[in-house]
Structure formats: C-alpha cells, structure tokens
Design a protein around this motif. Sequence first.
Motif, mmCIF file in Angstrom:
data_model
loop_
_atom_site.group_PDB
_atom_site.id
_atom_site.type_symbol
_atom_site.label_atom_id
_atom_site.label_comp_id
_atom_site.label_asym_id
_atom_site.label_seq_id
_atom_site.Cartn_x
_atom_site.Cartn_y
_atom_site.Cartn_z
ATOM 1 N N LYS A 1 0.814 -1.210 0.000
ATOM 2 C CA LYS A 1 0.000 0.000 0.000
ATOM 3 C C LYS A 1 0.848 1.260 0.000
ATOM 4 O O LYS A 1 0.379 2.330 -0.441
ATOM 5 C CB LYS A 1 -0.927 0.004 1.216
ATOM 6 C CG LYS A 1 -1.972 -1.105 1.207
ATOM 7 C CD LYS A 1 -2.856 -1.034 2.437
ATOM 8 C CE LYS A 1 -3.910 -2.133 2.433
ATOM 9 N NZ LYS A 1 -4.783 -2.081 3.633
ATOM 10 N N GLN A 2 2.055 1.170 0.504
ATOM 11 C CA GLN A 2 2.986 2.296 0.448
ATOM 12 C C GLN A 2 3.876 2.229 -0.780
ATOM 13 O O GLN A 2 4.318 3.262 -1.283
ATOM 14 C CB GLN A 2 3.851 2.313 1.713
ATOM 15 C CG GLN A 2 3.065 2.463 3.005
ATOM 16 C CD GLN A 2 3.942 2.323 4.234
ATOM 17 O OE1 GLN A 2 5.025 1.740 4.179
ATOM 18 N NE2 GLN A 2 3.473 2.843 5.354
ATOM 19 N N LEU A 3 4.150 1.008 -1.257
ATOM 20 C CA LEU A 3 5.049 0.851 -2.393
ATOM 21 C C LEU A 3 4.432 1.365 -3.688
ATOM 22 O O LEU A 3 5.080 2.121 -4.434
ATOM 23 C CB LEU A 3 5.428 -0.628 -2.540
ATOM 24 C CG LEU A 3 6.253 -1.009 -3.760
ATOM 25 C CD1 LEU A 3 7.597 -0.314 -3.741
ATOM 26 C CD2 LEU A 3 6.415 -2.523 -3.843
ATOM 27 N N LEU A 4 3.200 0.983 -3.972
ATOM 28 C CA LEU A 4 2.587 1.338 -5.257
ATOM 29 C C LEU A 4 2.405 2.850 -5.418
ATOM 30 O O LEU A 4 2.821 3.414 -6.445
ATOM 31 C CB LEU A 4 1.257 0.597 -5.416
ATOM 32 C CG LEU A 4 1.348 -0.936 -5.432
ATOM 33 C CD1 LEU A 4 -0.019 -1.561 -5.662
ATOM 34 C CD2 LEU A 4 2.333 -1.399 -6.491
ATOM 35 N N PRO A 5 1.822 3.559 -4.450
ATOM 36 C CA PRO A 5 1.761 5.025 -4.632
ATOM 37 C C PRO A 5 3.111 5.701 -4.489
ATOM 38 O O PRO A 5 3.343 6.769 -5.061
ATOM 39 C CB PRO A 5 0.791 5.479 -3.536
ATOM 40 C CG PRO A 5 0.842 4.428 -2.503
ATOM 41 C CD PRO A 5 1.073 3.145 -3.233
ATOM 42 N N GLY A 6 4.033 5.072 -3.748
ATOM 43 C CA GLY A 6 5.361 5.677 -3.590
ATOM 44 C C GLY A 6 6.153 5.702 -4.882
ATOM 45 O O GLY A 6 7.000 6.586 -5.072
ATOM 46 N N ILE A 7 5.916 4.738 -5.774
ATOM 47 C CA ILE A 7 6.622 4.741 -7.063
ATOM 48 C C ILE A 7 6.279 5.986 -7.868
ATOM 49 O O ILE A 7 7.126 6.522 -8.599
ATOM 50 C CB ILE A 7 6.267 3.456 -7.842
ATOM 51 C CG1 ILE A 7 6.868 2.231 -7.131
ATOM 52 C CG2 ILE A 7 6.771 3.522 -9.281
ATOM 53 C CD1 ILE A 7 6.518 0.914 -7.783
#
Length: 301
Positions: free
Chosen positions: A128-134
């Motif tokens: 959940k943090q990785l996908l928007p963080g990209i």
Amino acid sequence: MGRGQDPRAAQDRQQQGQQAPYGQGPYGQQPPPPHAQWQQPQPGQYGGPGATQPDRSGEPEYFGDGGYQQPYTPYSQADAPGHTQQFSLGEADAYGQQPYGDVGQYGDAGVYQAGQNTAPSGPRLHWKQLLPGIVMRPVATFWQMRDHQVWAPALIVSFLYGLLAVFGFDKAREDVLNATLGQSIPWVLITAVMFVIGGLILGAVTHTLARQLGGDGAWAPTIGLSMLITAITDAPRLLFAMFLGGDSPLVTVLGWLTWLASGFLLTQMVSKSHDLPWPKALGASAIQLVALLTLVKLGTL
C-alpha cells in the motif's frame, strides 16, 4: 703497657691480627666479587634451558604456579600493567596482525554496495505504500527498496495489467468480445501470462545492461520494480484506450507522456539500485523503453 704508649694504637694492632686473610669472608664464606667482574650465567639459571623449578611444596597453591610453565605468546603481556601497546585502527603490530581486524569496510574509502550482505537502506515497504510511492516519491521509494525483492506485488500487478491490456487494442478487443466465453477466457489468461513473462525478460535485460555498465545492484529488486513501473505508468493510457480505442489522438498523446514517465522512473530506479549516474542508468533502460514504445504505447502489439 709501658709509659708513653698510646693504648688505642695497641688495640688497633690487636684487631688487625684477628682479621681473616684476603679472599675469605666472615664465617668462611667467599666475599662477593667486585662490581667490575662479570660472571657468565650457568646453564639452567634465570629460566634458561635446563632450568629446574624450585620446590614450592610448602607454599599455598595460589602462590606457586603448580609446576606448570606457560609458553610464551606474542600477546602474553600485551595488556599487563606497564606493557600496554599503542596503535591505531588498521595499523598492523610487530607481528603483522591487526588487533581490531580489517577496518577497510568502515574506513574513509568504504561506501555502501547494493546487493551485499550489509544493512539495507530501510525497512521493506508494504504494497500500500510501495505502489503510490513509485509515483509520488520515486527517489525515496527506490532507495529504500533497493535491497528488497518485490515479487508478490510485481507478479500480481503485472498479471492484472495483462488481463486488461487485451482490451486496449482495437482488433484484440473485437475478437474477444465476438468470441464465446469459453474461447475468450483462455485468450485473456494467455495474454496476461505473456505480459508477465515479457516483463520478466525486459527486467532481466535492464539488470544485465546495468551490470555491464558498472552497476552493483541485486537482480530481484531491479526486475520486480521494472515490472511495477511498466504496469503503473501505462495504466492511464490503458484506461482511456479501453473506451476510446487505441487509435484515438488522446490515447496517443497519453501513450507518449506515460512513456516519458516510465523512462524517468526506470532511470531513477536503475540509478538508485545500481549506484550509477543517470546517463548510464538511462542507457541500461534503453532496450526496455524501446520495447514498451513499439509494442505497447503505440499499439503495434
């Protein structure tokens, strides 16, 4: 005693007559030799070869050494009072050894190397943090995930992207919609699997080129992050292409814009994962970018 004689002189002559002859001390003992005369130590004296241990049977156990003579070691008296050695980190002693080991990894020239068994740059991010963080924080996200594999998010997102990608091409969408349900489902599933395999191959090519250009990153984070970048950046174009068709001018413009975004994200990812300057990172991503442009963005698949 006659008149006119000194009684003290007579006493002195009497004492001189009682003195022992030269070379003998009192009680028949030999006097100590003069300081100028040097005597060679006898074998077995002062702990030399053939030395015998004194009889300490009457002493307490903690006063004697138990008849055991410890062998000499280089550091037997290194930390004894008055024998402490002084040296700096990384400096070898008289025996060619470094007491504190090799400190080159923590010296001034030591730098962090990605892919090695050292402490990672940060904890693993949740999906959940990785996908928007990209998209929102690419530099910080790529730096933090440079030592963490992302196989689960990469495979799932790529598979879902492949399921929808077939509807982004006009001819493929018509074939699927005009076919029966038993025929369309295998086509969609095969397309999704082909997109996953294609993402793995393109990611492996990018990682290999980065290694040849001097990179030192791990292969699993590079391939997984490249698959996520490919799927996430093409999502806006795919969304409009499903309803407007792949030949729409808006879809074409979105295809070029998302392709530039994927090029930027791939360059940043390779740069952070492999410790490469951005020109080399862009060169390592070139083959993947060309493949995305010709096969997906321009709708020639």
